[in-house]
Write a protein that holds these residues in place. Structure first.
Motif, mmCIF file in Angstrom:
data_model
loop_
_atom_site.group_PDB
_atom_site.id
_atom_site.type_symbol
_atom_site.label_atom_id
_atom_site.label_comp_id
_atom_site.label_asym_id
_atom_site.label_seq_id
_atom_site.Cartn_x
_atom_site.Cartn_y
_atom_site.Cartn_z
ATOM 1 N N GLY A 36 0.827 -1.195 0.000
ATOM 2 C CA GLY A 36 0.000 0.000 0.000
ATOM 3 C C GLY A 36 0.860 1.243 0.000
ATOM 4 N N SER A 37 0.208 2.362 -0.002
ATOM 5 C CA SER A 37 0.892 3.652 0.032
ATOM 6 C C SER A 37 1.210 4.031 1.472
ATOM 7 C CB SER A 37 -0.002 4.731 -0.579
ATOM 8 O OG SER A 37 -0.277 4.437 -1.927
ATOM 9 N N SER A 38 2.284 4.804 1.640
ATOM 10 C CA SER A 38 2.612 5.291 2.977
ATOM 11 C C SER A 38 1.731 6.496 3.298
ATOM 12 C CB SER A 38 4.087 5.690 3.049
ATOM 13 O OG SER A 38 4.293 6.931 2.383
ATOM 14 N N PRO A 39 1.557 6.810 4.572
ATOM 15 C CA PRO A 39 0.785 8.005 4.927
ATOM 16 C C PRO A 39 1.352 9.290 4.298
ATOM 17 C CG PRO A 39 1.004 6.592 6.839
ATOM 18 C CD PRO A 39 1.882 6.008 5.762
ATOM 19 N N MET A 40 2.678 9.386 4.167
ATOM 20 C CA MET A 40 3.271 10.581 3.560
ATOM 21 C C MET A 40 2.986 10.635 2.054
ATOM 22 S SD MET A 40 4.339 12.317 6.070
ATOM 23 C CE MET A 40 5.523 13.557 5.553
ATOM 24 N N GLU A 41 2.993 9.478 1.398
ATOM 25 C CA GLU A 41 2.601 9.442 -0.018
ATOM 26 C C GLU A 41 1.148 9.870 -0.172
ATOM 27 O OE1 GLU A 41 5.340 5.865 -1.886
ATOM 28 O OE2 GLU A 41 3.560 5.314 -0.719
ATOM 29 N N LEU A 42 0.308 9.461 0.767
ATOM 30 C CA LEU A 42 -1.104 9.838 0.708
ATOM 31 C C LEU A 42 -1.294 11.350 0.837
ATOM 32 C CD1 LEU A 42 -2.671 6.960 2.813
ATOM 33 C CD2 LEU A 42 -2.831 7.284 0.336
ATOM 34 N N LEU A 43 -0.443 12.000 1.624
ATOM 35 C CA LEU A 43 -0.508 13.467 1.700
ATOM 36 C C LEU A 43 -0.217 14.093 0.342
ATOM 37 C CD1 LEU A 43 1.168 14.485 5.084
ATOM 38 C CD2 LEU A 43 -1.162 14.962 4.343
ATOM 39 N N LEU A 44 0.824 13.604 -0.324
ATOM 40 C CA LEU A 44 1.140 14.108 -1.662
ATOM 41 C C LEU A 44 -0.015 13.838 -2.630
ATOM 42 C CD1 LEU A 44 4.875 13.007 -2.068
ATOM 43 C CD2 LEU A 44 4.025 15.305 -1.566
ATOM 44 N N MET A 45 -0.564 12.630 -2.565
ATOM 45 C CA MET A 45 -1.700 12.285 -3.422
ATOM 46 C C MET A 45 -2.909 13.165 -3.129
ATOM 47 S SD MET A 45 -1.641 8.142 -3.438
ATOM 48 C CE MET A 45 -0.101 7.263 -3.541
ATOM 49 N N GLY A 46 -3.116 13.486 -1.863
ATOM 50 C CA GLY A 46 -4.237 14.342 -1.483
ATOM 51 C C GLY A 46 -4.121 15.734 -2.081
ATOM 52 N N VAL A 47 -2.923 16.304 -2.026
ATOM 53 C CA VAL A 47 -2.698 17.618 -2.633
ATOM 54 C C VAL A 47 -2.919 17.541 -4.141
ATOM 55 C CG1 VAL A 47 -0.950 19.378 -3.157
ATOM 56 C CG2 VAL A 47 -1.160 18.490 -0.832
ATOM 57 N N GLY A 48 -2.349 16.517 -4.769
ATOM 58 C CA GLY A 48 -2.490 16.360 -6.215
ATOM 59 C C GLY A 48 -3.920 16.115 -6.643
ATOM 60 N N GLY A 49 -4.601 15.235 -5.949
ATOM 61 C CA GLY A 49 -5.986 14.923 -6.296
ATOM 62 C C GLY A 49 -6.910 16.100 -6.121
ATOM 63 N N CYS A 50 -6.739 16.811 -5.026
ATOM 64 C CA CYS A 50 -7.577 17.978 -4.743
ATOM 65 C C CYS A 50 -7.385 19.054 -5.811
ATOM 66 C CB CYS A 50 -7.224 18.517 -3.357
ATOM 67 S SG CYS A 50 -8.226 19.898 -2.799
#
Length: 140
Positions: A36-50
Motif C-alpha cells: 500500500g501507500s505510505s501516509p506521507m505518499e497519501l498526503l502528496l496524493m491528497g494535494v495532487g488529487g484535490c
C-alpha cells in the motif's frame, strides 16, 4: 467527514475506507515490500488529487477541452525531533488539449489559493508551489 482503517495483517497493512466505501491500502513502505501507500505518499496524493479536481472543474466550466491531464507531486522532508515532515511540495501539472494558457494558469492559481482544501490545510506548515506544462510547453 469520517474514515475507517482496518488492520489486514500482522504487520502494518491497513485498509482504509471513506464515504464511497472504495478501499485504499496503507502500509509501511520503509521495511521493504509494501502492499500500500505510505501516509506521507497519501498526503502528496491528497494535494495532487484535490488540485487536479479543481483545475479540471474550472477548465470544464470555461469550455476548455482537456485531452490529457497528469500531475506529479514531489515533497522535500526535514528532520524535526524523531519525525520527518514535509517542508515543501512541488506540484507539476501536465495538460494537453485545446486550452488557452491564461485559463490553465488561472485555474491552477484559483485551486491553490482559494479552492483546494488539502493544500490550504497544509499551507501554514508546508510551502507548496506549482508549475504547468501545456501541450509540451512549460508556461509556469
Amino acid at each position: 467527514m469520517k474514515v475507517t482503517l482496518e488492520r489486514k495483517n500482522d504487520d502494518y497493512l491497513f485498509e482504509a475506507k471513506g464515504k464511497s466505501g472504495v478501499p485504499l491500502h496503507i502500509d509501511n513502505t520503509v521495511d521493504g515490500v509494501s502492499n500500500g501507500s505510505s501516509p506521507m505518499e497519501l498526503l502528496l496524493m491528497g494535494v495532487g488529487g484535490c488540485s487536479a479536481i479543481d483545475v479540471i472543474h474550472i477548465l470544464k466550466k470555461q469550455r476548455q477541452k482537456i485531452t490529457s491531464y497528469t500531475i506529479e507531486i514531489s515533497g522535500e522532508r526535514e528532520k524535526i525531533k524523531e519525525a520527518n515532515p514535509f517542508k515543501s511540495m512541488h506540484v507539476h501539472i501536465n495538460l494537453e488539449g485545446e486550452i488557452l494558457p491564461q485559463k490553465a494558469i488561472k485555474a491552477a492559481q484559483l485551486s491553490f489559493e482559494k479552492y483546494c482544501s488539502v493544500s490550504i490545510t497544509l499551507e501554514k506548515s508546508v510551502i507548496i508551489n506549482y508549475s504547468i506544462t501545456l501541450n509540451s510547453v512549460k508556461i509556469v
